[in-house]
Design a protein around this motif. Structure first.
Motif, mmCIF file in Angstrom:
data_model
loop_
_atom_site.group_PDB
_atom_site.id
_atom_site.type_symbol
_atom_site.label_atom_id
_atom_site.label_comp_id
_atom_site.label_asym_id
_atom_site.label_seq_id
_atom_site.Cartn_x
_atom_site.Cartn_y
_atom_site.Cartn_z
ATOM 1 N N THR A 186 22.408 40.793 -44.635
ATOM 2 C CA THR A 186 23.102 40.779 -43.389
ATOM 3 C C THR A 186 24.352 40.050 -43.790
ATOM 4 O O THR A 186 24.393 39.386 -45.024
ATOM 5 C CB THR A 186 22.397 39.906 -42.249
ATOM 6 O OG1 THR A 186 22.220 38.549 -43.034
ATOM 7 C CG2 THR A 186 20.965 40.287 -41.908
ATOM 8 N N PRO A 187 25.528 39.921 -42.724
ATOM 9 C CA PRO A 187 26.541 39.197 -43.219
ATOM 10 C C PRO A 187 26.421 37.769 -43.463
ATOM 11 O O PRO A 187 27.034 37.230 -44.311
ATOM 12 C CB PRO A 187 27.532 39.378 -41.954
ATOM 13 C CG PRO A 187 26.916 40.807 -41.472
ATOM 14 C CD PRO A 187 25.618 40.897 -41.746
ATOM 15 N N GLU A 188 25.365 37.293 -42.641
ATOM 16 C CA GLU A 188 25.080 35.648 -42.907
ATOM 17 C C GLU A 188 24.466 35.632 -44.137
ATOM 18 O O GLU A 188 25.025 34.479 -45.123
ATOM 19 C CB GLU A 188 24.343 35.301 -41.777
ATOM 20 C CG GLU A 188 23.848 33.649 -41.784
ATOM 21 C CD GLU A 188 23.104 33.204 -40.789
ATOM 22 O OE1 GLU A 188 22.844 32.041 -40.680
ATOM 23 O OE2 GLU A 188 22.650 33.931 -39.910
ATOM 24 N N MET A 189 23.598 36.330 -44.779
ATOM 25 C CA MET A 189 23.173 36.338 -46.035
ATOM 26 C C MET A 189 24.316 36.511 -47.094
ATOM 27 O O MET A 189 24.223 35.774 -48.268
ATOM 28 C CB MET A 189 21.898 37.063 -46.332
ATOM 29 C CG MET A 189 20.784 36.796 -45.454
ATOM 30 S SD MET A 189 19.623 38.146 -45.565
ATOM 31 C CE MET A 189 18.753 37.839 -47.168
ATOM 32 N N LEU A 190 25.167 37.334 -46.868
ATOM 33 C CA LEU A 190 26.268 37.408 -47.719
ATOM 34 C C LEU A 190 27.012 36.257 -47.927
ATOM 35 O O LEU A 190 27.354 35.574 -49.128
ATOM 36 C CB LEU A 190 27.179 38.686 -47.474
ATOM 37 C CG LEU A 190 26.633 39.940 -47.753
ATOM 38 C CD1 LEU A 190 27.626 41.085 -46.965
ATOM 39 C CD2 LEU A 190 26.471 40.234 -49.020
ATOM 40 N N ALA A 191 27.373 35.455 -46.689
ATOM 41 C CA ALA A 191 28.099 34.233 -46.803
ATOM 42 C C ALA A 191 27.444 33.242 -47.450
ATOM 43 O O ALA A 191 27.690 32.396 -48.204
ATOM 44 C CB ALA A 191 28.291 33.893 -45.284
ATOM 45 N N GLN A 192 26.080 33.145 -47.482
ATOM 46 C CA GLN A 192 25.296 32.264 -48.030
ATOM 47 C C GLN A 192 25.464 32.464 -49.580
ATOM 48 O O GLN A 192 25.177 31.519 -50.215
ATOM 49 C CB GLN A 192 23.813 32.084 -47.444
ATOM 50 C CG GLN A 192 23.654 31.911 -46.053
ATOM 51 C CD GLN A 192 22.208 32.047 -45.364
ATOM 52 O OE1 GLN A 192 21.433 32.598 -46.240
ATOM 53 N NE2 GLN A 192 22.128 31.580 -44.596
ATOM 54 N N LEU A 193 25.375 33.565 -50.159
ATOM 55 C CA LEU A 193 25.299 33.999 -51.308
ATOM 56 C C LEU A 193 26.819 33.780 -51.946
ATOM 57 O O LEU A 193 26.907 33.244 -53.030
ATOM 58 C CB LEU A 193 25.130 35.290 -51.517
ATOM 59 C CG LEU A 193 23.601 35.663 -51.593
ATOM 60 C CD1 LEU A 193 23.286 37.236 -51.397
ATOM 61 C CD2 LEU A 193 22.662 35.019 -52.547
ATOM 62 N N ALA A 194 27.776 34.017 -50.923
ATOM 63 C CA ALA A 194 29.189 33.697 -51.467
ATOM 64 C C ALA A 194 29.240 32.210 -51.629
ATOM 65 O O ALA A 194 30.281 31.660 -52.464
ATOM 66 C CB ALA A 194 30.225 33.991 -50.359
ATOM 67 N N TYR A 195 28.684 31.327 -50.929
ATOM 68 C CA TYR A 195 28.530 29.844 -50.987
ATOM 69 C C TYR A 195 28.524 29.522 -52.456
ATOM 70 O O TYR A 195 29.180 28.510 -52.880
ATOM 71 C CB TYR A 195 27.582 29.331 -50.029
ATOM 72 C CG TYR A 195 27.696 27.630 -49.966
ATOM 73 C CD1 TYR A 195 27.326 26.981 -51.060
ATOM 74 C CD2 TYR A 195 27.673 27.179 -48.783
ATOM 75 C CE1 TYR A 195 27.330 25.370 -50.954
ATOM 76 C CE2 TYR A 195 27.493 25.885 -48.525
ATOM 77 C CZ TYR A 195 27.422 25.103 -49.515
ATOM 78 O OH TYR A 195 27.497 23.636 -49.373
ATOM 79 N N THR A 319 33.080 33.991 -41.844
ATOM 80 C CA THR A 319 33.225 34.849 -40.820
ATOM 81 C C THR A 319 32.935 36.085 -41.641
ATOM 82 O O THR A 319 32.778 36.296 -42.917
ATOM 83 C CB THR A 319 34.748 34.838 -40.531
ATOM 84 O OG1 THR A 319 35.541 35.119 -41.831
ATOM 85 C CG2 THR A 319 35.217 33.639 -39.920
ATOM 86 N N GLY A 320 32.675 37.179 -40.789
ATOM 87 C CA GLY A 320 32.260 38.344 -41.329
ATOM 88 C C GLY A 320 32.124 39.544 -40.441
ATOM 89 O O GLY A 320 32.653 39.466 -39.429
ATOM 90 N N THR A 321 31.561 40.563 -40.914
ATOM 91 C CA THR A 321 31.322 41.753 -40.126
ATOM 92 C C THR A 321 30.600 41.268 -38.892
ATOM 93 O O THR A 321 29.576 40.642 -38.820
ATOM 94 C CB THR A 321 30.461 42.688 -40.887
ATOM 95 O OG1 THR A 321 31.092 43.258 -41.992
ATOM 96 C CG2 THR A 321 30.240 44.082 -40.000
ATOM 97 N N GLY A 322 31.371 41.535 -37.602
ATOM 98 C CA GLY A 322 30.712 41.164 -36.478
ATOM 99 C C GLY A 322 30.756 39.749 -35.906
ATOM 100 O O GLY A 322 30.242 39.340 -35.059
ATOM 101 N N VAL A 323 31.229 38.999 -36.802
ATOM 102 C CA VAL A 323 31.610 37.663 -36.693
ATOM 103 C C VAL A 323 33.038 37.081 -37.001
ATOM 104 O O VAL A 323 33.270 37.153 -38.165
ATOM 105 C CB VAL A 323 30.448 36.810 -37.559
ATOM 106 C CG1 VAL A 323 30.520 35.352 -37.236
ATOM 107 C CG2 VAL A 323 29.026 37.185 -37.512
ATOM 108 N N ASN A 324 33.723 36.919 -36.009
ATOM 109 C CA ASN A 324 35.118 36.509 -36.008
ATOM 110 C C ASN A 324 35.405 34.962 -35.820
ATOM 111 O O ASN A 324 36.277 34.715 -36.403
ATOM 112 C CB ASN A 324 35.882 37.278 -35.010
ATOM 113 C CG ASN A 324 35.812 38.832 -35.223
ATOM 114 O OD1 ASN A 324 35.922 39.284 -35.795
ATOM 115 N ND2 ASN A 324 35.805 39.557 -34.018
#
Length: 350
Positions: A186-195, A319-324
């Motif tokens: 999900t976008p949230e998981m991508l954000a966590q991996l980008a962390y 922020t990410g897909t569907g989350v502004n």
């Protein structure tokens, strides 16, 4: 066959930044062991069938391998990874597109032909992917209309890296993965991996006096505002069109003098961000003022020095897909030690 599914994945090719490592298939009763250690924090794009490296990005061919854009990350020899201030960690494993029908056939067929996994298991796999229960001839009639999803592993192999045990499953383009599949990307998981890919500047503070100070003399401390700007990393899965950008912004500096015989300014030792800088640069005429950020040593360091530790806390959001609107992730810290020599003030008796 969760254990066998896990072994199947370990038998495959591990692609880390374009380098190919082959792992032999262990016996069916063996516990899976990560090819790396689990003592590091962070992650990468996970295992996949194909990939390439180009500067700060990783690309992939017809797979859900994560692409990282690090062009807005911190740079230089002193940068380092932030560590969460809690026991939070990024995902250990996840599911994303990995194979086209032809890629899955190419991956599985040599394993079946080797026969080392046993007739019964091989027959079950052929039934699943060739004979129509549920996939006929690897879903080749749907080529270009979706992907087989499979597990990827955080390349630092943290605890839980081997928990994604689902066999490869098909998802049509534009459809969500089956609801019973946990850890689908999900976008949230991508954000966590980008962390885990965030790199921030080193934290050596500027001191006045510099290097050597005196007992009972307030020493000013500050950070160069030009070095401490927000940094960010974007992670995306082009195969399914999702992305997330994780941003780190400095919010405070904590000073630990390296000895109990010292007073910090402020008393907590935590200097908050003030506008675009942390602390205040010393200037001529401020010698009789109390520094907004600094330290006063009460005892000489003798023939040695004190190890002053400076730690910057970074606010992390995404922020990410569907989350502004920015969504918070646990704050991160990065610090370093520096030597401070403290001398007695010499007096002359007349």
């Amino acid at each position: 066959m969760p254990a066998m599914s896990r072994l199947l994945r370990l038998a495959g090719a591990v692609v880390v930044a374009g380098a190919l490592c082959t792992i032999s298939l262990p016996s069916a009763n063996a516990e899976p062991i990560p090819p790396g250690g689990d003592d590091s924090f962070g992650g990468d794009s996970g295992n996949g069938p194909s990939g390439d490296v180009n500067g700060d990005t990783i690309s992939s061919v017809a797979s859900g391998k994560i692409v990282y854009d690090r062009s807005k990350n911190g740079s230089g020899s002193s940068v380092g990874a932030v560590r969460p201030t809690t026991n939070w960690t990024p995902p250990a494993c996840w599911y994303a597109p990995k194979y086209t029908p032809e890629q899955l056939e190419k991956y599985l067929t040599p394993i079946w032909e080797a026969g080392s996994t046993g007739y019964e298991w091989d027959a079950t796999q052929r039934e699943r992917y060739v004979d129509g229960a549920p996939y006929k001839d690897f879903n080749k009639d749907k080529t270009g209309k979706g992907y087989f999803w499979d597990s990827y592993v955080n390349d630092s192999f943290p605890p839980g890296w081997d928990k994604c045990t689902e066999q490869p499953f098909w998802v049509d383009t534009g459809d969500a993965p089956p609801p019973e599949i946990e850890n689908a990307i999900t976008p949230e998981m991508l954000a966590q991996l980008a962390y885990a890919e965030i790199r921030v500047p080193g934290t050596e503070v500027t001191l006045a006096p510099e290097g050597t100070t005196k007992v009972n003399l307030p020493t000013w401390a500050w950070l160069d505002a030009a070095d401490f700007k927000p940094v960010s990393v974007t992670a995306s899965v082009p195969a399914i069109g999702i992305q997330a950008t994780t941003t780190a912004e400095p919010i405070s500096l904590k000073i630990e003098p390296g000895t109990a015989d010292a007073t910090t300014y402020p008393a907590s030792g935590v200097c908050e961000l003030n506008g675009k800088q942390i602390g205040e640069a010393y200037a001529k005429g401020k010698s009789d003022q109390t520094p907004p950020c600094g330290v006063k040593y009460l005892r000489s360091s003798g023939d040695g020095s004190y190890q002053l530790q400076a730690t910057v806390t970074w606010k992390i959001s995404w922020t990410g897909t569907g989350v502004n609107q920015p969504q918070d992730l646990p704050p991160g810290e990065f610090g370093a030690d520096q030597d401070v020599i403290v001398e007695e003030i010499q007096s002359v008796n007349r």
